[in-house]
Design a protein around this motif. Structure first.
Motif, short mmCIF file in Angstrom:
data_model
loop_
_atom_site.label_atom_id
_atom_site.label_comp_id
_atom_site.label_asym_id
_atom_site.label_seq_id
_atom_site.Cartn_x
_atom_site.Cartn_y
_atom_site.Cartn_z
N TYR A 194 0.85 -1.18 0.00
CA TYR A 194 0.00 0.00 0.00
C TYR A 194 0.89 1.23 0.00
O TYR A 194 2.05 1.20 0.47
CB TYR A 194 -0.93 0.03 1.22
N VAL A 195 0.38 2.30 -0.54
CA VAL A 195 1.01 3.62 -0.43
C VAL A 195 -0.08 4.60 -0.07
O VAL A 195 -1.24 4.45 -0.48
CB VAL A 195 1.73 4.05 -1.73
N ALA A 196 0.24 5.61 0.71
CA ALA A 196 -0.74 6.61 1.13
C ALA A 196 -0.06 7.97 1.15
O ALA A 196 1.13 8.09 1.44
CB ALA A 196 -1.29 6.27 2.52
N ALA A 197 -0.83 9.00 0.82
CA ALA A 197 -0.29 10.35 0.74
C ALA A 197 -1.29 11.35 1.31
O ALA A 197 -2.50 11.19 1.15
CB ALA A 197 0.03 10.72 -0.72
N VAL A 198 -0.76 12.38 1.96
CA VAL A 198 -1.59 13.50 2.40
C VAL A 198 -2.10 14.22 1.16
O VAL A 198 -1.33 14.60 0.28
CB VAL A 198 -0.78 14.47 3.28
N ALA A 199 -3.42 14.36 1.06
CA ALA A 199 -4.02 14.94 -0.15
C ALA A 199 -5.46 15.31 0.14
O ALA A 199 -6.08 14.77 1.05
CB ALA A 199 -3.97 13.94 -1.30
N PRO A 200 -6.03 16.23 -0.65
CA PRO A 200 -7.46 16.52 -0.52
C PRO A 200 -8.29 15.29 -0.92
O PRO A 200 -7.84 14.44 -1.70
CB PRO A 200 -7.69 17.67 -1.50
N ALA A 201 -9.49 15.19 -0.39
CA ALA A 201 -10.37 14.09 -0.76
C ALA A 201 -10.67 14.13 -2.25
O ALA A 201 -10.84 15.20 -2.84
CB ALA A 201 -11.67 14.17 0.04
N GLN A 202 -10.71 12.94 -2.86
CA GLN A 202 -11.05 12.77 -4.28
C GLN A 202 -10.09 13.49 -5.20
O GLN A 202 -10.44 13.85 -6.34
CB GLN A 202 -12.49 13.21 -4.54
N ALA A 203 -8.86 13.71 -4.76
CA ALA A 203 -7.88 14.37 -5.62
C ALA A 203 -7.45 13.43 -6.74
O ALA A 203 -7.31 12.23 -6.54
CB ALA A 203 -6.66 14.79 -4.79
N GLY A 204 -7.26 13.99 -7.93
CA GLY A 204 -6.82 13.19 -9.07
C GLY A 204 -5.31 13.01 -9.04
O GLY A 204 -4.56 13.84 -9.57
N LEU A 205 -4.84 11.93 -8.44
CA LEU A 205 -3.41 11.70 -8.24
C LEU A 205 -3.01 10.36 -8.83
O LEU A 205 -3.80 9.42 -8.88
CB LEU A 205 -3.08 11.73 -6.74
N ASP A 206 -1.75 10.26 -9.24
CA ASP A 206 -1.18 9.03 -9.77
C ASP A 206 -0.16 8.52 -8.75
O ASP A 206 0.80 9.22 -8.43
CB ASP A 206 -0.49 9.30 -11.11
N PRO A 207 -0.34 7.31 -8.24
CA PRO A 207 0.60 6.83 -7.21
C PRO A 207 2.03 6.75 -7.71
O PRO A 207 2.97 6.96 -6.93
CB PRO A 207 0.04 5.45 -6.83
N LEU A 208 2.24 6.45 -9.00
CA LEU A 208 3.61 6.38 -9.50
C LEU A 208 4.27 7.75 -9.56
O LEU A 208 5.48 7.88 -9.36
CB LEU A 208 3.63 5.73 -10.88
N GLU A 209 3.49 8.78 -9.82
CA GLU A 209 4.06 10.13 -9.77
C GLU A 209 4.48 10.50 -8.36
O GLU A 209 5.47 11.21 -8.16
CB GLU A 209 3.05 11.14 -10.31
N LEU A 210 3.73 10.03 -7.38
CA LEU A 210 4.04 10.36 -5.99
C LEU A 210 5.14 9.48 -5.42
O LEU A 210 5.97 9.96 -4.62
CB LEU A 210 2.78 10.21 -5.13
N PHE A 211 5.17 8.20 -5.79
CA PHE A 211 6.07 7.25 -5.14
C PHE A 211 7.08 6.62 -6.10
O PHE A 211 7.83 5.73 -5.69
CB PHE A 211 5.25 6.15 -4.46
N GLY A 212 7.13 7.07 -7.34
CA GLY A 212 8.06 6.48 -8.31
C GLY A 212 9.52 6.69 -7.95
O GLY A 212 10.39 5.93 -8.39
N GLY A 213 9.82 7.72 -7.15
CA GLY A 213 11.19 7.97 -6.75
C GLY A 213 11.57 7.37 -5.42
O GLY A 213 12.70 7.58 -4.95
#
Length: 348
Positions: A194-213
């Motif tokens: 699992y991966v989790a990020a601080v973000a607004p509800a229903q935000a359009g996010l890509d987990p690879l953009e956030l955790f690819g590094g």
């Protein structure tokens, strides 16, 4: 005595197994078309395993799951912050949520299981005891406690899945700026992550953009997973009671919490066994479960503030230094205070 359990998830099935063990006649009503569990991995902590032992299904859980000793905590660049010693550490059983659900389902006779049943109110249920195990958005809770607050957004969103593997990895947690990740290996070489990020509800996010590094193998686990589940994290503010009349709230319907201690499903298993061990004494159930779940709920919140919610560079440096300074044995004692629960003794 007859009990009706509303909800056929892990908590509801565990309640049915537990109540039948002490002689109750039980029916389980599920809204969905089939009894099934979606999701990824679950860590069966020592406290949850004691509950499953009491139910008589722990051997099958051990057979299907993988006993693992947690490897520890890492930073997003891969550096180890905490190594947990194996000596003296109780085992965590790593397994898929669907496998745990299946163990509980097979422990019940099919004739007591009813799906495609929509329960809209308590009055339509003819039973001495009603167990409301219908989740964080519980209809029965809203009916029984109309003035209690409903679920609130906890400020983070999560993705999870099962990578095909094969891998041979320890259980690990990774903490980075405004995010965290976890790896839970299964016995067949697959890995629940699992991966989790601080973000607004229903935000359009890509987990690879956030955790690819982040460190290997996290990016590869995300890329190799064919079905990635995404959900915003909600919690239920603390309730003034878990019971009303002949109804007991159980699991997420009573105390949905953030996932930062990995105790959500474990608390539902504890609830189920406690409810059976008090043999329908709902005042006793409430007195036992509210203080316990309140402590874990608050502990998970604190873990989030110290973990996923840290975003500034200075905050990260202070947090990581603090973790590196704590001996593994001390960190282990701090974690075990949430897993030392024991099954309540049966009434005479």
């Amino acid at each position: 005595m007859k009990a009706i359990v509303v909800g056929g998830g892990i908590g509801g099935l565990a309640a049915a197994v537990s109540l039948r063990r002490v002689g109750w006649e039980v029916q389980v009503l599920e809204r969905a078309a089939a009894f099934a569990e979606i999701g990824a991995g679950v860590g069966v902590m020592p406290n949850a395993l004691r509950a499953l032992e009491w139910m008589g299904v722990a051997d099958e859980v051990r057979r299907l799951g993988t006993p693992r000793v947690s490897g520890g905590v890492r930073a997003s660049d891969g550096r180890w912050l905490v190594h947990l010693p194996e000596a003296g550490q109780e085992r965590v059983i790593a397994m898929h949520r669907a496998d745990l659900h299946g163990v509980l389902l097979r422990a019940l006779p099919p004739e007591i299981l009813f799906n495609n049943v929509e329960v809209t109110g308590v009055e339509e249920l003819d039973a001495d005891l009603v167990v409301a195990a219908d989740g964080i958005n519980s209809r029965l809770r809203a009916e029984l406690l109309p003035d209690a607050p409903g679920p609130v957004y906890a400020g983070a969103t999560a993705w999870r899945g099962v990578a095909p593997g094969p891998y041979d990895l320890p259980i690990t947690q990774t903490l980075g700026p405004g995010g965290e990740a976890g790896v839970l290996p299964l016995g067949d070489g697959r890995v629940c992550w699992y991966v989790a990020a601080v973000a607004p509800a229903q935000a359009g996010l890509d987990p690879l953009e956030l955790f690819g590094g982040w460190h290997d193998p996290l990016p590869h686990l995300i890329r190799s997973t064919s079905q990635v589940l995404r959900h915003d994290i909600y919690e239920l503010p603390l309730l003034p009671t878990f019971v009303r009349g002949r109804v007991a709230l159980l699991g997420d319907a009573a105390h949905a919490m953030t996932p930062y201690l990995g105790q959500g499903a474990c608390m539902a298993l504890e609830d189920a066994v406690t409810l059976a061990s008090v043999d329908g004494d709902l005042a006793r159930y409430d007195a036992l479960r509210r203080p316990r779940t309140r402590a874990v709920w608050r502990g998970s919140r604190r873990a989030g503030r110290f973990g996923i919610e840290v975003r500034s560079r200075l905050g990260l440096e202070v947090r990581n230094f603090a973790l590196r300074s704590v001996p593994g044995s001390v960190a282990l004692r701090g974690m075990s205070r949430f897993t030392t629960w024991q099954v309540p003794s049966m009434p005479r």
